[in-house]
Design an enzyme around this catalytic site. Sequence first.
Site, mmCIF file in Angstrom:
data_model
loop_
_atom_site.group_PDB
_atom_site.id
_atom_site.type_symbol
_atom_site.label_atom_id
_atom_site.label_comp_id
_atom_site.label_asym_id
_atom_site.label_seq_id
_atom_site.Cartn_x
_atom_site.Cartn_y
_atom_site.Cartn_z
ATOM 1 N N LYS A 41 0.843 9.966 -4.888
ATOM 2 C CA LYS A 41 -0.552 9.105 -5.326
ATOM 3 C C LYS A 41 -1.292 10.330 -5.729
ATOM 4 O O LYS A 41 -1.269 11.656 -4.884
ATOM 5 C CB LYS A 41 -0.954 8.559 -4.176
ATOM 6 C CG LYS A 41 -2.063 8.192 -3.945
ATOM 7 C CD LYS A 41 -2.075 7.886 -2.225
ATOM 8 C CE LYS A 41 -3.761 7.732 -1.862
ATOM 9 N NZ LYS A 41 -3.782 6.213 -0.812
ATOM 10 N N HIS B 67 0.619 2.222 4.132
ATOM 11 C CA HIS B 67 -0.359 3.595 4.331
ATOM 12 C C HIS B 67 -0.239 4.148 5.633
ATOM 13 O O HIS B 67 0.163 3.469 6.713
ATOM 14 C CB HIS B 67 -1.599 2.665 4.075
ATOM 15 C CG HIS B 67 -2.376 3.497 3.839
ATOM 16 N ND1 HIS B 67 -3.304 4.643 4.668
ATOM 17 C CD2 HIS B 67 -3.790 4.391 2.363
ATOM 18 C CE1 HIS B 67 -4.541 5.358 3.842
ATOM 19 N NE2 HIS B 67 -4.854 5.113 3.281
ATOM 20 N N LYS C 27 -6.174 -6.264 3.583
ATOM 21 C CA LYS C 27 -6.596 -4.928 3.032
ATOM 22 C C LYS C 27 -7.302 -5.675 1.944
ATOM 23 O O LYS C 27 -6.754 -5.623 0.990
ATOM 24 C CB LYS C 27 -5.354 -3.473 2.913
ATOM 25 C CG LYS C 27 -6.535 -2.330 2.777
ATOM 26 C CD LYS C 27 -5.535 -1.856 1.830
ATOM 27 C CE LYS C 27 -5.845 -0.722 1.011
ATOM 28 N NZ LYS C 27 -6.061 0.716 0.858
ATOM 29 N N ASP D 261 -0.210 -0.512 -5.001
ATOM 30 C CA ASP D 261 -1.229 -0.230 -5.530
ATOM 31 C C ASP D 261 -0.996 1.023 -6.136
ATOM 32 O O ASP D 261 -2.000 1.661 -7.165
ATOM 33 C CB ASP D 261 -1.875 -0.547 -4.566
ATOM 34 C CG ASP D 261 -1.973 0.672 -3.689
ATOM 35 O OD1 ASP D 261 -1.030 1.757 -2.814
ATOM 36 O OD2 ASP D 261 -2.242 0.465 -2.591
ATOM 37 N N ASN D 262 -0.125 2.057 -5.897
ATOM 38 C CA ASN D 262 -0.328 3.563 -6.557
ATOM 39 C C ASN D 262 1.515 4.220 -5.974
ATOM 40 O O ASN D 262 2.327 3.523 -5.540
ATOM 41 C CB ASN D 262 -0.828 4.372 -6.440
ATOM 42 C CG ASN D 262 -1.973 3.799 -4.746
ATOM 43 O OD1 ASN D 262 -2.129 4.028 -3.909
ATOM 44 N ND2 ASN D 262 -0.540 5.084 -3.933
ATOM 45 N N ASP E 108 0.579 -1.426 -0.236
ATOM 46 C CA ASP E 108 -0.375 0.093 -0.140
ATOM 47 C C ASP E 108 0.976 1.251 0.196
ATOM 48 O O ASP E 108 1.510 1.712 0.894
ATOM 49 C CB ASP E 108 -0.498 0.099 1.110
ATOM 50 C CG ASP E 108 -2.475 0.843 1.185
ATOM 51 O OD1 ASP E 108 -2.364 1.162 -0.542
ATOM 52 O OD2 ASP E 108 -3.164 0.424 1.747
ATOM 53 N N ASP E 109 0.834 1.984 -1.065
ATOM 54 C CA ASP E 109 1.485 3.462 -1.152
ATOM 55 C C ASP E 109 2.861 3.387 -0.800
ATOM 56 O O ASP E 109 3.594 4.663 -0.686
ATOM 57 C CB ASP E 109 1.178 4.367 0.386
ATOM 58 C CG ASP E 109 -0.492 4.958 0.068
ATOM 59 O OD1 ASP E 109 -1.128 4.662 -1.219
ATOM 60 O OD2 ASP E 109 -1.049 5.382 1.060
ATOM 61 N N HIS F 211 -10.735 -3.011 1.038
ATOM 62 C CA HIS F 211 -11.383 -1.942 0.318
ATOM 63 C C HIS F 211 -11.638 -1.832 -1.500
ATOM 64 O O HIS F 211 -11.633 -0.623 -1.721
ATOM 65 C CB HIS F 211 -9.984 -0.660 0.278
ATOM 66 C CG HIS F 211 -9.812 0.344 0.727
ATOM 67 N ND1 HIS F 211 -8.672 1.206 -0.405
ATOM 68 C CD2 HIS F 211 -10.856 1.196 1.042
ATOM 69 C CE1 HIS F 211 -9.670 2.102 0.495
ATOM 70 N NE2 HIS F 211 -10.425 2.527 0.830
ATOM 71 N N ARG G 130 -6.937 -1.876 -6.993
ATOM 72 C CA ARG G 130 -6.585 -3.510 -6.470
ATOM 73 C C ARG G 130 -9.127 -3.874 -7.274
ATOM 74 O O ARG G 130 -8.690 -5.397 -7.474
ATOM 75 C CB ARG G 130 -7.464 -3.338 -5.063
ATOM 76 C CG ARG G 130 -6.178 -2.992 -3.709
ATOM 77 C CD ARG G 130 -6.584 -2.568 -2.826
ATOM 78 N NE ARG G 130 -5.238 -1.747 -2.168
ATOM 79 C CZ ARG G 130 -4.958 -2.131 -1.025
ATOM 80 N NH1 ARG G 130 -4.948 -3.290 -1.106
ATOM 81 N NH2 ARG G 130 -3.687 -1.572 -1.130
ATOM 82 N N CYS H 242 -5.828 3.673 -4.244
ATOM 83 C CA CYS H 242 -5.355 2.190 -3.954
ATOM 84 C C CYS H 242 -6.702 1.405 -4.725
ATOM 85 O O CYS H 242 -6.831 0.191 -5.117
ATOM 86 C CB CYS H 242 -5.711 1.925 -2.657
ATOM 87 S SG CYS H 242 -6.277 3.245 -1.686
#
Length: 770
Positions: free
Chosen positions: A412, A237, A142, A347-348, A46-47, A144, A88, A84
């Site tokens: 992001k 994140h 996660k 994811d980003n 994440d991130d 989401h 996903r 994100c």
Amino acid sequence: MAAADARGYEGFEGTAAEFTSESEPWWPEPRRARAGAPNVIVMLIDDLGFSDLGPFGSEIDTPHIDALADDGWVFTNYRTAPMCSPARAALLTGLNPHRAGFGFVAHVDPGYPGFSCELPAAAPTLAESLRAGGYATFMVGKWHLTLESRLHDGADRRTWPLQRGFDRYFGSMDGFTSLHHPHRLVQDNSVVDVREFPDGFFLTDELTDRAIGMIDDLRVNEPDRPFFLYYAHTSVHGPIQAKEADIEKYRGRYEDGWNRMREQRFARQRERGIVPPHAELPPDPLADGASIPAWDALDPEEQRLFARHMEVYAAAVDEIDQSVGRLRARLERSGEWDNTLVVLASDNGGTAEGGPTGTRSYFAQFGASGAMPDGWVRDVPRDVDDIGGPRLFGQYPTGWARVSNTPFRSFKATTYEGGVHAPLIVSWPDAPMTGGLRDQFVFVSDLAPTILELCDVPPLDERHGRPAFEMDGGSIASVLADPAADGREAQYFECVGRRAIVEGGWKALSTVPPTRDEGPEGGVWELYDLAADPTETRDVAALHPERVRALAARWHAEAWRNTVFPLDDEGALFRLRPDTEEPLSAPVDLIPFRPPLERFRSSKLTVLRSFLVEVDVLVRDDAAGVIVAHGDQGGGYLLALDDRAPLLAYNAYGAMRRADGPRLAPGSHELVLRVDERPGLRWRVALDVDGAEVARIDDVPMLLGMAPFTGISVGYDYGGPVDWELHERHRSFPFRGGELRRVRYVPGQRSTHDATELRAVGRAVLAVAD
């Protein structure tokens, strides 16, 4: 999001039913997996910025990820969605983000197909196809990918992991959580009922334990069945947290500052061929230099504060690497590692949400829409050494985010390369192909068809009796086999009206949505020749006006096909909500000692409004404990009895306020906690006992946006405590010496600052779906 007919987007032929999920049972008959089919692990971080892993130039210790890269493929031209949830959704369906229902993260619900924040009913997930192909399917971490309004315990679970193809699930359904004290954990379809977490609990370790446990349980019963494990990390994140021992490992490593660190990473990238020799590091005027203080101009105290933020971030990345090592060790013991396909990606891009100085008060500036009033405190000062630990919710400064995204511009949620250019590593020791660097253009929606081809599993051709959506992505198996194979030719991007398209080595982007008069292709477009200028340092739009027009037109065509419209040119993405959420704001009686009311469900009772908490309590001589707690160390409030004396505690994003009243006589009492809105997004908190005010906190900043993050618990303070001092004395402080006969939340009028518009679209969609 202006009306479609006012923007030239008329003619959409889809119906609401095509973009909503069905609730009837649906389990395709699985076939046996082919002999020797590989296990599959997809690890999504994440991130994570492009340069944060060792193979991409980082100084952070990632030996296990380095080993994946050494034996596999390192993709230098992989792109993902700017945020994100969209990434996903694309990863799991092979669809472009908007066609998958996720033009934004799963915290909006404006009523448009591209922003439904639900995977379409006719879009089989990678897990569903693999399960039909004979795989066991596991997920940790996660999710989401479910609307906020459908995360609570009474919600329709059709979009939860088990209903979208996973045999087993453990993790956080929300977009992020605390790693030391998760705000809510779900196992399969049920919330995990736990009062408090033991000292030393850490979610990354727990997720890895659970993943290994799922594999162990499978192997005891089916030793030859291949598995698919989707490990979606909650790191890195915000709030960025890590274990103290891992943070200590990086102490002092970032004292040279972000400018030197960025230059060092860039030099390593050039040495390793991650960026071409002619690539340039974007200079400050292009690379957000105005929002990044010069390191040498900072005083020693500021340098120590900012360095600590990055030490924590590095430790969190290190812990992700440790999870890779533990999974590998487990599979090597059983002889399965060589036949395990691993896909590891971000994811980003890295995020700048921490601002120029970072924050120790994450929720004071995250998740709130609109401008904050003058004097709003975005970083409550606290001990620097608490950053990363359980007492503090932090996020690193913009300067470090720029280092994370080396060598690219921006962050992001933007469509510059810093927002969408991410690391991707593929490893499969038994593969019949040879690994190495790959510079072909690959997009996140290409991953699902690639995995299915490598596993020899066809994608499902229907779901719920409907023909399956055709995937937008294409397999890159040929790219794995041949360094000279062709990659993707083009891809559109969009985030909150920011537009971009990459086609044949050229990239056009626009940082703001067009006006009504300009139309969907209008506005100011920049143009970059990525072959000559991969880091977007030279806008050549003025030199190639015809190419700009052609790319803008191509973007429009792609956007139309992918349900991108309408663009968010009026803030409606955040303002419009379905009227089906209205019942969530009705008064409610809560039951003592049950798991906390889910975060979003709780927020509908308190955020951007006044409210009452009415309590009917029987007090005995030894009465003590929490009556109601809402929130955690990131912000919250609590009402307790401490030796029969009422106690109010208010955590204003890290700044504690307390008030207490006289001891209550044994017997029955009516308590009313009154939280009243004051000007400037402030609250006044007061407690009445039997009609008389006994305690008051006059003026505190409202908890808003994503705060309070931990939901409402009655009879104890769940997980991350509101008041740390009270927690040190009493842990979760369960209520005893009496009886909580009734605890009722009564929401008041919505604040004038609440711009939400409830629309009948929610019931209309349900009517069509039925």
